[in-house]
Write a protein that holds these residues in place. Sequence first.
Motif, short mmCIF file in Angstrom:
data_model
loop_
_atom_site.label_atom_id
_atom_site.label_comp_id
_atom_site.label_asym_id
_atom_site.label_seq_id
_atom_site.Cartn_x
_atom_site.Cartn_y
_atom_site.Cartn_z
N THR A 113 34.41 48.85 34.08
CA THR A 113 35.38 48.07 33.33
C THR A 113 36.71 48.80 33.27
O THR A 113 36.80 49.98 33.58
N SER A 114 37.73 48.07 32.86
CA SER A 114 39.05 48.66 32.71
C SER A 114 39.73 48.04 31.51
O SER A 114 39.70 46.82 31.34
N PRO A 145 41.79 41.87 31.31
CA PRO A 145 42.30 40.99 32.37
C PRO A 145 43.82 41.02 32.49
O PRO A 145 44.51 41.44 31.57
N VAL A 146 44.30 40.55 33.64
CA VAL A 146 45.73 40.45 33.89
C VAL A 146 45.99 39.23 34.75
O VAL A 146 45.17 38.88 35.61
N THR A 147 47.09 38.57 34.51
CA THR A 147 47.48 37.41 35.31
C THR A 147 48.70 37.77 36.13
O THR A 147 49.69 38.27 35.59
N ILE A 148 48.64 37.51 37.44
CA ILE A 148 49.71 37.88 38.36
C ILE A 148 50.24 36.63 39.06
O ILE A 148 49.47 35.83 39.59
N GLU A 149 51.55 36.48 39.05
CA GLU A 149 52.18 35.37 39.75
C GLU A 149 52.34 35.70 41.23
O GLU A 149 52.54 36.86 41.60
N HIS A 150 52.27 34.67 42.07
CA HIS A 150 52.46 34.85 43.51
C HIS A 150 52.99 33.55 44.11
O HIS A 150 53.35 32.63 43.37
N LYS A 151 53.03 33.48 45.40
CA LYS A 151 53.68 32.36 46.09
C LYS A 151 53.03 31.02 45.76
O LYS A 151 53.70 29.99 45.75
N TYR A 152 51.75 31.03 45.48
CA TYR A 152 51.02 29.77 45.29
C TYR A 152 50.58 29.55 43.86
O TYR A 152 49.65 28.79 43.60
N THR A 177 44.33 35.03 37.65
CA THR A 177 43.88 35.94 36.60
C THR A 177 42.75 36.81 37.14
O THR A 177 41.77 36.30 37.69
N PHE A 178 42.91 38.11 36.99
CA PHE A 178 41.91 39.07 37.44
C PHE A 178 41.23 39.64 36.20
O PHE A 178 41.91 40.19 35.32
N THR A 179 39.92 39.51 36.14
CA THR A 179 39.20 39.88 34.92
C THR A 179 38.28 41.09 35.07
O THR A 179 37.99 41.76 34.08
N GLY A 191 42.69 46.77 38.13
CA GLY A 191 42.52 47.44 36.84
C GLY A 191 43.05 48.85 36.79
O GLY A 191 42.63 49.66 35.96
N GLN A 192 44.00 49.17 37.68
CA GLN A 192 44.59 50.51 37.72
C GLN A 192 46.12 50.42 37.72
O GLN A 192 46.79 51.08 38.51
#
Length: 350
Positions: free
Chosen positions: A45-46, A50-57, A61-63, A184-185
């Motif tokens: 775990t980290s 979780p974190v949500t990242i914006e991108h082209k499409y 959310t990465f959990t 998570g880093q």
Amino acid sequence: MRTPRRSFALGASALALALGLGSVLSACGSDDATADEGGSGSSGTSTQLPVTIEHKYGETTFTDVPERVVVVGLQEQDTLIALGIVPVGVTSWFGDESGINPWAEEALPEGAEMPEVLDATNGIPVEKVAALAPDLIIGEYSSMSEQEYDLLSQIAPTLAQSGDYPDYSMPWDEMSLKIGQAVGQAEEAATLVDDTTAAIAQAAADHPEFAGRTAALVTPYEGLFVYGPEDPRTRLLGDLGFDITSKTITDGEGEFGVSLSAERAEELADIDVTVWYDIEAEQDVAAVYEGTDAYREGRWVDVTDADGAYYVAHSFVNPLAIPYVLERYVPQLAAAVDGDPATKPPVVTD
């Protein structure tokens, strides 16, 4: 997107366009032997997820901390390795057939299994990605299409390229930071970026003669191809202090680069330092440039495939490749910028 001496266009593949979503998910859930092999990720775990990242499409959310990462971009494995993660799949570009090049080998964890190498000549091989049973897919340095993204995101959380830049033009530091967030880093990635940025800044400080001098990155390809200001390799010249925007011969055309006729190589005489990929690859281009004062004054650098890993590393602009490149590149630039053809840079061996 252009590699030295050749075009390597990675558009959407006919296979990916024809794939049904059901077949992809079926491949993902198969009991293929490849999928059963353990990955080299950092399980657990980290607190940074979780974190949500914006991108082209859109956004993803990465959990969870990933255990099996597949890289569908062309160079993100280096940043992952720097963070202690060896992907289970990487995408072939050029360089070592294993997908792990010499500057990254020293950073591999002891006993790490080498990744499977994917061929994306005809687009991202979605079914093969699915067969690797990834829990994270990364494709920032890519031309991933929206349809490919839709398919991949059904397999695992997918980090696509930024929509703020042309494909293959996302800055190395932004790519690295987002990769760190996704696994998570984030803090470790920020340190990695800070250390690499400091190394570039130190090289620039050690060579104040670079500041404000014009520079261009070019290669012979069906005439002359001039890399634009959005290309990561051109940006690196700017970070070293060179002026990559004025006195260029592109007239502002092509953020990533522009193709010109061979005779326009003569205009490179107005550039303080020209960095070539394989100047002798097309003799008509070389002959024009060799007739200029810039050539006679030694105001140029030629990086060729005879340079081995350095030639490849020059196009892998990331935290592992940059220090390797700087050790060889900066002395070459210093020898070129002084306008004395007798100045020879020291030879750095692998």
